[in-house]
Design an enzyme around this catalytic site. Structure first.
Site, PDB file in Angstrom:
ATOM      1  N   CYS A  18      17.842   9.713   9.082  1.00 54.54           N
ATOM      2  CA  CYS A  18      17.552  10.219  10.420  1.00 54.54           C
ATOM      3  C   CYS A  18      16.232   9.706  10.970  1.00 54.54           C
ATOM      4  CB  CYS A  18      17.567  11.732  10.379  1.00 54.54           C
ATOM      5  SG  CYS A  18      16.788  12.333   8.882  1.00 54.54           S
ATOM      6  N   TYR A  62      11.370  -5.882  -5.267  1.00 57.53           N
ATOM      7  CA  TYR A  62      10.879  -4.804  -4.411  1.00 57.53           C
ATOM      8  C   TYR A  62      12.023  -4.139  -3.643  1.00 57.53           C
ATOM      9  CZ  TYR A  62       6.725  -7.426  -5.653  1.00 57.53           C
ATOM     10  OH  TYR A  62       5.763  -8.098  -6.362  1.00 57.53           O
TER      11      TYR A  62
HETATM   12  N1  LLP Z   1       0.048  -9.533  -9.738  1.00 60.99           N
HETATM   13  C1  LLP Z   1      -0.516  -8.550  -9.017  1.00 60.99           C
HETATM   14  C2  LLP Z   1      -1.844  -8.054  -9.388  1.00 60.99           C
HETATM   15  C3  LLP Z   1       0.168  -8.002  -7.922  1.00 60.99           C
HETATM   16  O1  LLP Z   1      -0.395  -7.033  -7.220  1.00 60.99           O
HETATM   17  C4  LLP Z   1       1.454  -8.497  -7.577  1.00 60.99           C
HETATM   18  C5  LLP Z   1       2.185  -7.954  -6.445  1.00 60.99           C
HETATM   19  C6  LLP Z   1       2.012  -9.516  -8.375  1.00 60.99           C
HETATM   20  C7  LLP Z   1       1.271 -10.016  -9.438  1.00 60.99           C
HETATM   21  C8  LLP Z   1       3.358 -10.098  -8.132  1.00 60.99           C
HETATM   22  O2  LLP Z   1       3.430 -10.732  -6.901  1.00 60.99           O
HETATM   23  P1  LLP Z   1       4.733 -11.573  -6.490  1.00 60.99           P
HETATM   24  O3  LLP Z   1       4.829 -12.767  -7.420  1.00 60.99           O
HETATM   25  O4  LLP Z   1       5.929 -10.687  -6.624  1.00 60.99           O
HETATM   26  O5  LLP Z   1       4.483 -11.963  -5.098  1.00 60.99           O
HETATM   27  N2  LLP Z   1       6.398  -4.641  -1.874  1.00 60.99           N
HETATM   28  C9  LLP Z   1       6.022  -5.913  -1.299  1.00 60.99           C
HETATM   29  C10 LLP Z   1       5.298  -6.810  -2.272  1.00 60.99           C
HETATM   30  C11 LLP Z   1       4.081  -6.186  -2.898  1.00 60.99           C
HETATM   31  C12 LLP Z   1       3.399  -7.058  -3.899  1.00 60.99           C
HETATM   32  C13 LLP Z   1       2.390  -6.292  -4.662  1.00 60.99           C
HETATM   33  N3  LLP Z   1       1.722  -7.026  -5.689  1.00 60.99           N
HETATM   34  C14 LLP Z   1       7.264  -6.569  -0.716  1.00 60.99           C
HETATM   35  O6  LLP Z   1       8.346  -5.991  -0.790  1.00 60.99           O
HETATM   36  O7  LLP Z   1       7.171  -7.656  -0.147  1.00 60.99           O
END
Ligand code: LLP
Length: 418
Positions: free
Chosen positions: A342, A371
């Site tokens: 909603c 995510y």
């Molecule tokens: N290392 C650290 C310290 C992080 O904070 C993150 C992601 C990663 C590695 C991994 O990053 P990646 O390779 O997945 O980009 N919820 C958001 C993304 C948040 C990312 C947070 N930190 C989305 O759905 O786009």
């Protein structure tokens, strides 16, 4: 590259028709391809062939046990940000010596659990945290292996909510202050300086920001050496983007070449924390169309998946491609794809050109492996979706759909209300 392809107009995940899984488990559900997960993990790992390195999969992208187990079995490490992720990671079989712990708000009990386990490295994000880690380690009669997360003030050119390496962000210690922080760390009785770390953001689609961040870190490492502070581990975080729509992110090889050009013969052990690039395109969210609705303004496709199942479109206006599970020659319409919740922020797509879906039909929200389930909730008392893994011609539920009993299982009445 993933394993969700059409055969005779019908979407398959590897060798299994998606429709068959929907009939067996109901909708909505997250669906993962084992072959894609494995392929992506190995693509990142093997992009750095001659290097002493550890790929620490970033648990937060998708913490489901079966995925963690797969990466642990492939010899991977784990990047965690909570005691809960530590618990899951150990249960899935990651070696403690392959676990790095990031995050600005580590609680003493979480720090203690990581110390007792004997993890590879705490990526410390503030001076107060450094003191807390030192105190916890002292109380446990241990030495805490520490890296300082440096905030290099680099713009990663991504959504502001997932930029983490700019000076306005809460993360890390600025490059200017890091030297003093290291000198302080080197004096502490229960801390051992082992590394340096940064993570500048997520869904980064160019190599430039990674190069800039690394240049800042390499300069700092040089100054630390002059001070007699030796660094063993260089943790460059995660952040490599994927293709959701029209993005053209660097392939792992191009990313690796840029990194290696900067660190080549430093003798450092490289730690990577990839999340999205491994799991993002290895998963889809399958949903059934409940209703079609036409207003004077718009057309709506109302699905049985909503923002509680996949928050990314609502939170970041993220684009996820939406594909029919069965394709045919019908005309296209322009519609919003919305869920049962909603609020008007409950959409999976807006103003999207789509097949003229009918109630009962299945659609797949693509690139939902990262995510997706991890950020799902019980908002509006909706049970969380099932998760399914396909491997070759087999499929199995890796997390059953929640039940109404699950929704209230943790609740109780205090005596004065009973
Ligand atoms: N290392 C650290 C310290 C992080 O904070 C993150 C992601 C990663 C590695 C991994 O990053 P990646 O390779 O997945 O980009 N919820 C958001 C993304 C948040 C990312 C947070 N930190 C989305 O759905 O786009």
């Amino acid at each position: 590259m993933h394993h969700f392809d059409y055969v005779n107009g019908e979407m398959y995940c590897e060798q299994v028709p998606v429709r068959r899984i929907a009939d067996a488990v109901g909708t909505p559900f997250y669906l993962y391809s084992h072959a894609t997960l494995k392929r992506h993990f190995l693509a990142v790992r093997d992009a750095f062939p001659e290097t002493d390195k550890l790929v620490c999969y970033s648990a937060k992208a998708n913490t489901s046990f079966a995925l963690l187990k797969l990466f642990a079995d492939l010899g991977g490490g784990l990047d965690i940000v909570s005691g809960g992720e530590l618990y899951r990671g150990l249960k899935a079989g990651f070696a403690p010596q392959h676990i790095v712990y990031s995050g600005v708000g580590k609680r003493p009990d979480e720090i203690n659990a990581a110390l007792e386990t004997g993890i590879l490295q705490f990526n410390v994000e503030s001076l107060q945290e450094l003191e807390t880690v030192n105190r916890c380690a002292g109380q446990l009669n241990k030495n805490a292996p520490v890296a300082i997360r440096v905030n290099p003030d680099v713009d990663p050119h991504t959504h502001p909510y997932i930029s983490t390496g700019m000076k306005k962000n809460k993360f890390g210690i600025s490059a200017a202050e890091a030297l003093a922080a290291y000198r302080h760390a080197a004096q502490l009785a229960h801390v051992e300086v082992v590394g340096i770390d940064c993570h500048i953001g997520s869904q980064i689609t160019e190599v430039g920001p990674f190069k800039d961040a690394l240049a800042s870190l390499m300069e700092l490492i040089g100054r630390l050496q002059q001070d007699g502070i030796a660094i063993r581990n260089l943790d460059i975080g995660g952040g490599l983007g994927i293709t959701y729509g029209r993005e053209t992110p660097p392939a792992p090889g191009e990313y690796a070449a840029a990194i290696m050009a900067a660190v080549a013969d430093s003798g450092l052990r490289l730690i990577l924390e990839p999340g999205r690039v491994i799991v993002g395109n290895a998963g889809v969210l399958v949903s059934r169309v409940l209703y079609r609705k036409r207003t004077p303004e718009k057309q709506f496709v109302i699905t049985d998946a909503g923002m509680n199942d996949l928050l990314r479109p609502s939170l970041y206006h993220a684009y996820h491609e939406i594909k029919p599970v069965v394709v045919d020659q019908r005309p296209l319409i322009v519609a919003d794809v919305v869920g049962p919740i909603c609020e008007s922020s409950d959409f999976l797509a807006t103003e999207r050109e789509l097949p003229d879906f009918s109630p009962g039909e299945l659609l797949a929200v693509m690139s939902a492996g990262a995510y997706g389930f991890a950020m799902s909730s019980n908002y509006c008392s909706r049970v969380r979706a099932a998760e399914v893994m396909v491997k070759g011609g087999d499929f199995g539920v890796i997390r059953r759909r929640e039940t109404y009993a699950d929704l209230t299982a943790l609740e109780q009445l205090p005596d004065f209300m009973a």
